[in-house]
Design a protein around this motif. Structure first.
Motif, PDB file in Angstrom:
ATOM      1  N   ILE A   1      51.768 -21.581  15.185  1.00 34.11           N
ATOM      2  CA  ILE A   1      50.887 -21.504  16.343  1.00 34.11           C
ATOM      3  C   ILE A   1      51.148 -22.668  17.215  1.00 34.11           C
ATOM      4  CG2 ILE A   1      48.358 -21.746  17.231  1.00 34.11           C
ATOM      5  CD1 ILE A   1      47.352 -20.098  14.776  1.00 34.11           C
ATOM      6  N   CYS A   2      51.369 -22.293  18.506  1.00 31.50           N
ATOM      7  CA  CYS A   2      51.499 -23.364  19.599  1.00 31.50           C
ATOM      8  C   CYS A   2      50.477 -23.430  20.350  1.00 31.50           C
ATOM      9  CB  CYS A   2      52.802 -22.870  20.526  1.00 31.50           C
ATOM     10  SG  CYS A   2      54.288 -22.930  19.540  1.00 31.50           S
ATOM     11  N   LEU A   3      49.864 -24.749  20.462  1.00 28.85           N
ATOM     12  CA  LEU A   3      48.725 -24.964  21.477  1.00 28.85           C
ATOM     13  C   LEU A   3      49.306 -25.266  22.792  1.00 28.85           C
ATOM     14  CD1 LEU A   3      46.111 -26.832  19.341  1.00 28.85           C
ATOM     15  CD2 LEU A   3      46.294 -24.342  19.975  1.00 28.85           C
TER      16      LEU A   3
ATOM     17  N   LEU B   1      41.131 -21.435  15.424  1.00 30.23           N
ATOM     18  CA  LEU B   1      42.282 -21.657  14.277  1.00 30.23           C
ATOM     19  C   LEU B   1      41.645 -21.536  12.840  1.00 30.23           C
ATOM     20  CD1 LEU B   1      43.716 -24.769  16.082  1.00 30.23           C
ATOM     21  CD2 LEU B   1      44.578 -22.189  15.989  1.00 30.23           C
TER      22      LEU B   1
ATOM     23  N   TYR C   1      48.227 -19.376   9.985  1.00 30.19           N
ATOM     24  CA  TYR C   1      49.414 -19.972  10.333  1.00 30.19           C
ATOM     25  C   TYR C   1      49.825 -20.802   9.259  1.00 30.19           C
ATOM     26  CZ  TYR C   1      45.579 -23.514  10.360  1.00 30.19           C
ATOM     27  OH  TYR C   1      44.709 -24.361   9.881  1.00 30.19           O
TER      28      TYR C   1
ATOM     29  N   ILE D   1      50.673 -25.745  12.871  1.00 34.15           N
ATOM     30  CA  ILE D   1      50.347 -25.788  14.312  1.00 34.15           C
ATOM     31  C   ILE D   1      50.975 -26.761  15.102  1.00 34.15           C
ATOM     32  CG2 ILE D   1      48.345 -26.209  15.864  1.00 34.15           C
ATOM     33  CD1 ILE D   1      46.644 -25.319  13.444  1.00 34.15           C
TER      34      ILE D   1
ATOM     35  N   THR E   1      51.631 -28.847  18.743  1.00 30.36           N
ATOM     36  CA  THR E   1      51.075 -28.952  19.850  1.00 30.36           C
ATOM     37  C   THR E   1      51.845 -30.158  20.709  1.00 30.36           C
ATOM     38  OG1 THR E   1      49.966 -31.309  19.493  1.00 30.36           O
ATOM     39  CG2 THR E   1      48.811 -29.099  18.824  1.00 30.36           C
TER      40      THR E   1
ATOM     41  N   GLN F   1      48.405 -34.803  10.570  1.00 29.01           N
ATOM     42  CA  GLN F   1      48.747 -34.531  11.906  1.00 29.01           C
ATOM     43  C   GLN F   1      49.603 -35.942  12.370  1.00 29.01           C
ATOM     44  OE1 GLN F   1      47.380 -36.562  14.767  1.00 29.01           O
ATOM     45  NE2 GLN F   1      48.794 -35.547  16.447  1.00 29.01           N
TER      46      GLN F   1
ATOM     47  N   ILE G   1      49.457 -30.373  11.579  1.00 23.91           N
ATOM     48  CA  ILE G   1      49.389 -30.460  13.097  1.00 23.91           C
ATOM     49  C   ILE G   1      50.755 -31.228  13.599  1.00 23.91           C
ATOM     50  CG2 ILE G   1      48.385 -30.607  15.330  1.00 23.91           C
ATOM     51  CD1 ILE G   1      45.854 -29.881  13.892  1.00 23.91           C
TER      52      ILE G   1
END
Ligand SMILES: Cc1cc2nc3c(=O)[nH]c(=O)nc-3n(C[C@H](O)[C@H](O)[C@H](O)COP(=O)(O)OP(=O)(O)OC[C@H]3O[C@@H](n4cnc5c(N)ncnc54)[C@H](O)[C@@H]3O)c2cc1C
Ligand SMILES: Nc1ncnc2c1ncn2[C@@H]1O[C@H](COP(=O)(O)O)[C@@H](O)[C@H]1O
Lengths: 264, 317
Positions: A4-6, A106, A111, A114, A116, A140, A177
């Motif tokens: 998943i790309c934010l 989310l 996923y 992730i 970002t 993250q 993330i």
């Protein structure tokens, strides 16, 4: 593998023009563009998918519906799925409320990782990735300048990070993330000529709060703990200034000043 | 009762963390107690200026382990009930502060440049906003501590006391295995920091094509080059030399602003600059009102002329 790309769309600040007479910002016709860091993250994901076709990429954004055309454009670059979280009630959300809205989506999404950006060009708080990571209880890391492709597929990502003093390599188990910085130089590929008018509507979803159902007390202006209570004009302390031309006389003045103040 | 402020202390940023005491002073006057939290310090004896030191010694706790550091700070919050948590906006601080804010369910204001305390006790955090045209005053509405991040050098510790903090025991109850590992850490070659230069020759949109030429002038003046975000965004310069809200806060004696408009986000990075020379084709640009001398005209041409003059002067001597 599902990525998943934010992505966030921000005004293209380089296109802002100032009306120097009236001292105002001309906002008309300012295009929204994909935030540069986010474009890098998406560029990396598409690069991985090119080598490993079983990678599935979903782009997720929260924002007003005028980003729809740009999300469609992302789909034409071979992203599989695009999701727009949009609701009038979301307007005015601060980073805390925004993270809770994106986080709520989310939580239910599927996923392995992730991606970002590290920070956005307009808000530039760099807070959303960290807040989301806490909400989802994930590791993250920011300012990534390189992600090792095979390690992603092995579910233990190897990433290179550029903090100002050090170059560091981390191993991070997925899901996590990963926040990519612009220095990574991953590029978003162009849309292929044949795909310019490709109909992508079946791969684009818009989700409002009727279906996402975030507590309405926790969203928008009233759900945001930080509140702008006041704005101040810029208080430039005016100095007594000398105005000169860029000619010999002007340079003489500057030289005399530098001399007097001991800079030469 | 005294207000309690928590500071996250990174040893290699010690002086900048100490500067944050000034933020607390501007909020609470002298009516506060300062707590610095440090993880696995190499030497607690060099940490000074704070009232208390929460020194955590636990080799399982790594400096990059934000999940457990957040848990630790949340436990400290439980025990001490801090009124404010102030984090330096370093690479680590910028990842830690949003996590902690979410854990504590409080708002977080990034990169504040000023702070105001109201008679009713409300704390107003101020930062540039609205495309750099205005400053926004922001409050944290709700329970829990007031949280903010502050860029290095924006506030300067005016008192710099050498107070030796009282060391308090502090231990994380349970450590979670996050599975994350640091595999390597290489110190980058020490390059000079624009924050340490007495003279800065800074370029913006007006010298986009000629940015490379600034080096000559900087050398002639024994200074360094710096850049606005416009230059950095156009990949003409590295982010480490960006001045401004999302760059560095600098306090040189002389700042030469070449083709820089003077958006608030840029000016936010200028702290106590003694002399400013602005070169701009448009003398109405806001940067000009900050200048001692405004040169109206093309900045690249100015650079060439002034460099030649300085070098001629040097040869004549
Ligand atoms: C959240 C956020 C954070 C930001 N952080 C920063 C930051 O840290 N640092 C930063 O700098 N900006 C930052 N900005 C961007 C900032 O708002 C401005 O967009 C930016 O500073 C503009 O750069 P500039 O003045 O160099 O360029 P411009 O706005 O393009 O201005 C160029 C100037 O040069 C003059 N000029 C043009 N041609 C010539 C010539 N030939 N000779 C002489 N003068 C000429 C023009 O009259 C004008 O004044 C931030 C923005 C946001 C939204
Ligand atoms: N509204 C949004 N929708 C999707 N992603 C976002 C949004 N806001 C922020 N992000 C993500 O979080 C990163 C950091 O943004 P910020 O915290 O605003 O500086 C961006 O690069 C995006 O990847």
């Amino acid at each position: 593998m599902k990525i998943i790309c934010l992505v966030k769309f921000t005004p293209d600040v380089d296109q802002f023009q100032y009306d120097y007479e009236k001292n105002i910002l001309i906002r008309e016709n300012v295009k929204l563009v994909i935030n540069p860091d986010d474009a890098c993250a998406l560029g990396f994901a598409l690069g991985l998918k090119k080598k490993t076709p079983e990678v599935v990429i979903e782009a997720v954004t929260m924002g007003p519906l005028n980003v729809t055309a740009m999300m469609a454009d992302i789909l034409r670059r071979k992203v599989d799925l695009a999701t727009i979280l949009s609701d009038r009630q979301y307007v005015g959300s601060d980073t805390y409320a925004t993270s809770r809205i994106i986080g709520k989506y989310l939580e239910t999404a599927d996923y392995d990782v992730i991606l970002t950006g590290s920070h956005s060009r307009d808000g530039d708080t760099a807070q959303i990735p960290g807040q989301l990571a806490e909400y989802l209880k994930l590791n993250q890391i920011s300012q990534i300048r390189k992600i090792d492709q095979p390690s992603m597929l092995n579910k233990r990502a190897l990433v290179e990070v550029d903090s100002e003093k050090y170059l560091e390599t981390y191993e991070i188990p997925l899901p996590a993330i990963l926040s990519v910085g612009r220095e990574s130089n991953y590029r978003l590929p162009f849309v292929r000529y044949d795909d310019l008018d490709l109909d992508v509507s079946d791969r684009l979803r818009i989700i409002d709060n009727d279906s996402l159902a975030v507590d309405s007390k926790k969203i928008g202006l009233k759900g945001s703990p930080t509140k702008v209570i006041k704005s101040y004009p810029i208080d430039y302390q005016k100095k007594e200034q000398v105005i000169v031309k860029n000619d010999d006389q002007g340079i003489d003045m500057v030289m005399a000043f530098l001399e007097k103040e001991g800079y030469l | 009762m005294k207000k309690k402020c928590l500071f996250f202390y990174e040893e290699d940023q010690g002086n900048y963390v100490k500067d944050l005491l000034e933020v607390a002073r501007q909020m609470y006057g002298e009516n506060f107690e300062s707590y610095a939290l440090v993880i696995n310090p190499l030497d607690v004896n060099v940490i000074s200026g704070f009232d208390y030191l929460l020194a955590v010694k636990d080799q399982r706790l790594k400096d990059y382990d934000l999940i457990n550091i957040t848990s630790l700070m949340a436990e400290c919050q439980q025990v001490y009930q801090f009124d404010a948590v102030i984090v330096l906006a370093t690479q680590l601080g910028r990842m830690l502060s949003p996590r902690l804010a979410m854990r504590l369910h409080v708002g977080l204001v990034a990169d504040i440049t000023a702070i105001k305390s109201h008679p009713d006790g409300t704390i107003e955090m101020i930062r540039p906003a609205f495309e750099g045209k205005l400053l926004a005053g922001i409050i944290n509405d709700g329970d829990g501590p007031t949280m903010m991040s502050v860029r290095p050098g924006v506030f300067l510790d005016q008192q710099s006391t050498a107070k030796i903090p009282e060391v308090l025991a502090c231990q994380l109850q349970t450590i979670e295995d996050t599975g994350m590992r640091r595999i390597s850490q290489i110190r980058k070659p020490d390059s000079r920091d624009i924050r340490e230069s007495r003279v800065l020759v800074a370029g913006g949109g007006g010298v986009l094509k000629d940015f490379d030429q600034l080096d000559q002038l900087a050398q002639a003046l024994g200074g360094m080059t710096a850049a606005s975000r416009r230059i950095v965004d156009s990949n003409k310069a590295d982010r480490t030399i960006q001045v401004g809200q999302s760059g560095k806060t600098v306090h040189p004696e002389l700042y030469i602003a070449l083709g820089i408009y003077g958006a608030l986000q840029h000016v936010a990075g200028l702290n106590k600059v003694k002399h400013l020379i602005a070169v701009n084709t448009n003398i109405k640009a806001p940067i000009c009102s900050l200048a001692d001398i405004v040169v109206e005209g093309d900045a690249a041409e100015f650079v060439r002329k002034l460099t030649t003059r300085i070098n001629e002067n040097k040869q004549a001597e």
